[in-house]
Design a protein around this motif. Sequence first.
Motif, mmCIF file in Angstrom:
data_model
loop_
_atom_site.group_PDB
_atom_site.id
_atom_site.type_symbol
_atom_site.label_atom_id
_atom_site.label_comp_id
_atom_site.label_asym_id
_atom_site.label_seq_id
_atom_site.Cartn_x
_atom_site.Cartn_y
_atom_site.Cartn_z
ATOM 1 N N LEU A 226 1.939 1.925 -3.756
ATOM 2 C CA LEU A 226 1.209 2.559 -4.282
ATOM 3 C C LEU A 226 0.263 3.685 -4.635
ATOM 4 O O LEU A 226 0.362 4.457 -5.656
ATOM 5 C CB LEU A 226 -0.194 1.726 -3.668
ATOM 6 C CG LEU A 226 -0.045 -0.166 -4.282
ATOM 7 C CD1 LEU A 226 -1.487 -0.976 -3.749
ATOM 8 C CD2 LEU A 226 0.252 -0.518 -6.091
ATOM 9 N N LEU B 197 -2.418 -6.515 -8.108
ATOM 10 C CA LEU B 197 -1.155 -6.301 -7.782
ATOM 11 C C LEU B 197 -1.004 -7.233 -6.015
ATOM 12 O O LEU B 197 0.325 -7.712 -6.520
ATOM 13 C CB LEU B 197 -1.641 -5.109 -7.009
ATOM 14 C CG LEU B 197 -2.120 -4.434 -9.156
ATOM 15 C CD1 LEU B 197 -2.753 -2.546 -8.089
ATOM 16 C CD2 LEU B 197 -0.519 -4.054 -9.321
ATOM 17 N N HIS C 42 -6.382 -4.555 -7.084
ATOM 18 C CA HIS C 42 -6.032 -4.872 -6.048
ATOM 19 C C HIS C 42 -5.657 -5.768 -6.076
ATOM 20 O O HIS C 42 -3.849 -6.694 -5.182
ATOM 21 C CB HIS C 42 -6.365 -4.359 -5.177
ATOM 22 C CG HIS C 42 -5.094 -4.294 -4.155
ATOM 23 N ND1 HIS C 42 -4.756 -4.908 -2.504
ATOM 24 C CD2 HIS C 42 -4.537 -2.393 -3.277
ATOM 25 C CE1 HIS C 42 -4.308 -4.155 -1.381
ATOM 26 N NE2 HIS C 42 -3.841 -3.261 -1.879
ATOM 27 N N ASP D 55 0.571 -1.851 0.217
ATOM 28 C CA ASP D 55 0.015 0.043 -0.419
ATOM 29 C C ASP D 55 0.248 1.284 0.395
ATOM 30 O O ASP D 55 0.275 2.282 -0.539
ATOM 31 C CB ASP D 55 -1.071 -0.038 1.075
ATOM 32 C CG ASP D 55 -2.183 -0.987 1.738
ATOM 33 O OD1 ASP D 55 -1.999 -1.094 -0.214
ATOM 34 O OD2 ASP D 55 -2.721 -0.980 2.106
#
Length: 358
Positions: A313, A349, A346, A310
């Motif tokens: 990202l 990923l 997500h 995160d």
Amino acid sequence: MPEELDRIRVGSAYDVVVGRDVLASAGSLVPETAQRVLVVHSAHLVDPALVVADALRDNGFEVHEAPVPDAEAAKTGDVATHLWGQLGRAGFTRTDVVVGVGGGTVTDLAGFVAATWLRGVPVVQVPTTLLAMVDAAVGGKTGINTPEGKNLVGAFHSPVGVLCDVEVLATLPRADYVGGMAEVLKAGFIADPVILDLVAADPDAAVSPDGPATLELIHRAVSVKATVVSEDLREAGLREILNYGHTLGHAIEQAEGYRMRHGEAVAIGMVFAAELAHREGLIDDALLARHRSVLASVGLPTSYAARPLDELLVTMGRDKKTRGSTLRFVVLEGLARPTRLVGPSHGALAAAYAAIAP
């Protein structure tokens, strides 16, 4: 196999000259209309910068030298401001020239300063690292970093010439040479698989400036970039393929405070992109495995888990390829067949990131 002195044409704009013991010919790349030349170079690169500066003086130019900090510390607004001041005090006009002597950070900086002084003066690039020879110095992308990310401030500004002296690479630390191989191998994955074959045939020789395939590897990697940028100078479409591995790679670089080499981060980014493509059914098991095997064979990393996804990202959301809040990745749909993956979930990923964990 290219000759010892090789000229690779980048569209109709300029040549990339590759050879051995060619630094003293730097003056031949500077337009005769110039009077003054600013030689921007890494502070530790005294010897090659001196050869270039002396060659320019021998050609009748008024030479000003500008040593700058090493590595990413050179690519700041403060350093650019200092160089603008030096140009102003020396009375540089639009026909005068900036020459960058150093690695990718110096060529990025020199190009940016040239692009912005008087809205654009000529720049000649003399890259001294493998990374800069096959990537940063070719193509006209210039930039500096900000706290928010890498290369977010920049301009497209093609050089009038690029001079690559392979002999200079003999002084490069092995780890830096290995890092530069990431961009060479990237060219192999996206466009020229012969590069992968040459490296796989003798990985140890591939990371030696004296290796039997060194000039050919550099020639092929530069040729890939020259072909792409000739068709897309301003990254309107095709040129994005040169960012293979860079979306995650740049995020890792920033997360690590630029202590990780660019090539190391890009190598990890290519494995991540391959994992994404594999999960989307775009590439098979063999091509996925080939990423890890060829990158690892020259000593590049293929795994990473030091930062949470995160966090990365957030940085990837500021990537130049992002549109709005939609992430875009360059991936392969087969060897030498790059494409774009827009808005992966997500979950995809996270799965790809989990797959590159050590």
